[in-house]
Design an enzyme around this catalytic site. Structure first.
Site, short mmCIF file in Angstrom:
data_model
loop_
_atom_site.label_atom_id
_atom_site.label_comp_id
_atom_site.label_asym_id
_atom_site.label_seq_id
_atom_site.Cartn_x
_atom_site.Cartn_y
_atom_site.Cartn_z
CD GLU A 34 26.74 35.44 42.88
OE1 GLU A 34 26.59 35.89 44.02
OE2 GLU A 34 26.19 35.93 41.88
NE ARG A 94 24.74 44.97 46.68
CZ ARG A 94 24.73 43.95 47.53
NH1 ARG A 94 25.76 43.14 47.61
NH2 ARG A 94 23.70 43.72 48.31
CE LYS A 119 20.28 42.23 46.59
NZ LYS A 119 20.30 40.79 46.43
N1 PLP Z 1 24.89 37.01 45.48
C1 PLP Z 1 23.62 37.24 45.11
C2 PLP Z 1 23.20 36.83 43.74
C3 PLP Z 1 22.73 37.87 46.00
O1 PLP Z 1 21.47 38.10 45.66
C4 PLP Z 1 23.20 38.25 47.26
C5 PLP Z 1 22.31 38.94 48.20
O2 PLP Z 1 22.28 40.13 48.25
C6 PLP Z 1 24.52 37.98 47.61
C7 PLP Z 1 25.34 37.34 46.69
C8 PLP Z 1 25.06 38.37 48.94
O3 PLP Z 1 25.29 39.77 48.99
P1 PLP Z 1 25.24 40.53 50.35
O4 PLP Z 1 26.24 39.90 51.25
O5 PLP Z 1 25.62 41.92 50.03
O6 PLP Z 1 23.87 40.40 50.88
C1 COI Z 2 20.03 38.99 50.28
O1 COI Z 2 20.87 38.25 50.79
O2 COI Z 2 19.76 40.10 50.73
C2 COI Z 2 19.29 38.61 49.08
O3 COI Z 2 18.98 39.48 48.35
C3 COI Z 2 18.97 37.23 48.85
C4 COI Z 2 17.67 36.98 48.12
C5 COI Z 2 16.49 36.99 49.01
C6 COI Z 2 17.49 37.70 46.86
#
Ligand code: PLP
Ligand code: COI
Length: 340
Positions: free
Chosen positions: A220, A81, A184
């Site tokens: 989201e 990612r 991200k």
């Molecule tokens: N959506 C956003 C905007 C995020 O910052 C995150 C965190 O990383 C997620 C969703 C959840 O992603 P993940 O499950 O890969 O941590």
């Molecule tokens: C995560 O779930 O890893 C995030 O990035 C959430 C937030 C602290 C940006």
């Protein structure tokens, strides 16, 4: 030596650890991984990260099991990612092996900061990639810095696995289709601050963002993906402006393993009244059951978890996910890497 850490009381915040690791991209190639004990980075005042937002980050966790082993969950998905984010805003991609070596080094050098098993806390790993080269015109940098720091954390929402409250935000968007919502990158989080502040002032933990064109579909929940349960079906939005969550991708698989149907499709906000359970999911959020969604503009409050507890399917998914992460449930999809 600093005060003893009260692991059970940790919130989700920054705490200094001993070391971080860094690697520079110059002259078209990545250099050697360096170890630093400084929390600061020297940066050129014209670096593209500072002016034009050339910046991407990741978030993953290391878990200390009952058996004392340190486990990583699907770190290679975070590596991929971050490469996708880099491509999205024209930065140098961090090779998967470099990503791996950097996170493992940062974990091992800070092993004393990994929260003990059973404390509800874990070690949050934050890989960061920034355009460090100087440019004044709007163009990608020629030099990049990749670094990884770690910090011990507790639950993202103060409620932990108890139901949290969110509120719909319509007067600001975190991302746009064809924009950077699927990457991200810091700009999305900057764009989400205004909405976040507004709802926090009203006592809500996170904003619920809707699609920015029609304000009809759920995107989201702040920094987490959204899911709902209805008729033994796990429903989660398909949208061109949300981050593909690794937790959500894993829950989809676990739901299928548990015989729960899965639908990934646009989810209209009007459907909220038909859902049995709703939640937010992500690395930081894990699974956070949602007890209330306030659509302030429309004067509608959707209530869930009527007995004050997570619903049965959210609970089952939570126990299965966390069980795998801590090595207590068989890792049949090979999601776990033990840090040796
Ligand atoms: N959506 C956003 C905007 C995020 O910052 C995150 C965190 O990383 C997620 C969703 C959840 O992603 P993940 O499950 O890969 O941590
Ligand atoms: C995560 O779930 O890893 C995030 O990035 C959430 C937030 C602290 C940006």
């Amino acid at each position: 030596m600093e005060n003893k850490i009260e692991w059970e009381k940790l919130g989700f915040g920054y705490r200094k650890t001993d070391y971080n690791v860094r690697c520079y991209y110059r002259d078209g190639k990545w250099g050697e991984l360096e170890v630093s004990s400084s929390e600061n980075i020297p940066i050129h005042m014209a670096a593209t990260a500072l002016h034009y937002g050339q910046q991407a980050f990741e978030g993953l966790k290391a878990y200390r099991g009952k058996d004392g082993k340190i486990r990583l969950f699907r770190w290679n998905e975070n590596a991929k990612r971050m490469q996708n984010s880099a491509r999205g805003i024209l930065m140098a991609e961090v090779p998967v092996d470099l990503f791996h070596d950097a996170i493992v080094k940062a974990i091992k050098l800070n092993e004393r900061f990994i929260p003990p098993y059973g404390t509800g806390s874990s070690l949050y790993i934050r890989p960061l990639l920034i355009g460090s080269g100087a440019e004044v015109g709007v163009r990608p940098a020629k030099e990049y810095l990749f670094m990884v720091f770690v910090t011990p954390v507790g639950p993202y929402f103060k409620e932990g696995f108890n139901p949290t409250k969110v509120a719909v935000v319509r007067d600001s968007d975190r991302a746009a289709p064809f924009g950077t919502g699927t990457f991200k990158v810091g700009g999305n989080y900057a764009a989400s601050l205004r909405g976040g502040k507004k709802i926090q002032e009203g006592g809500y933990s996170s904003p619920m963002y809707l699609d920015c064109c029609e304000k009809k579909y759920i995107d989201e929940i702040g920094a987490a993906n959204f899911f709902a349960i209805k008729d033994n079906t796990y429903i989660t939005p398909k949208s061109p402006s949300i981050l593909p969550s690794i937790t959500n991708m894993s829950l989809i698989q676990l739901a299928e393993d548990l015989g729960i149907k899965v639908e990934r499709r646009p989810v209209s906000i009007e459907e909220l009244s038909t859902f049995e359970e709703v939640g937010a999911c992500g690395t930081a959020a894990v699974i956070s059951p949602i007890g209330e969604i306030n659509d302030i503009d429309k004067g509608i409050v959707y209530k869930f978890c009527k007995d004050g507890k997570a619903g049965p399917i959210s609970l089952k998914l939570y126990e299965t996910l966390v069980g795998i992460q801590y090595g207590e449930i068989a890792d049949k999809h090979n999601w776990i890497t033990i840090v040796e």
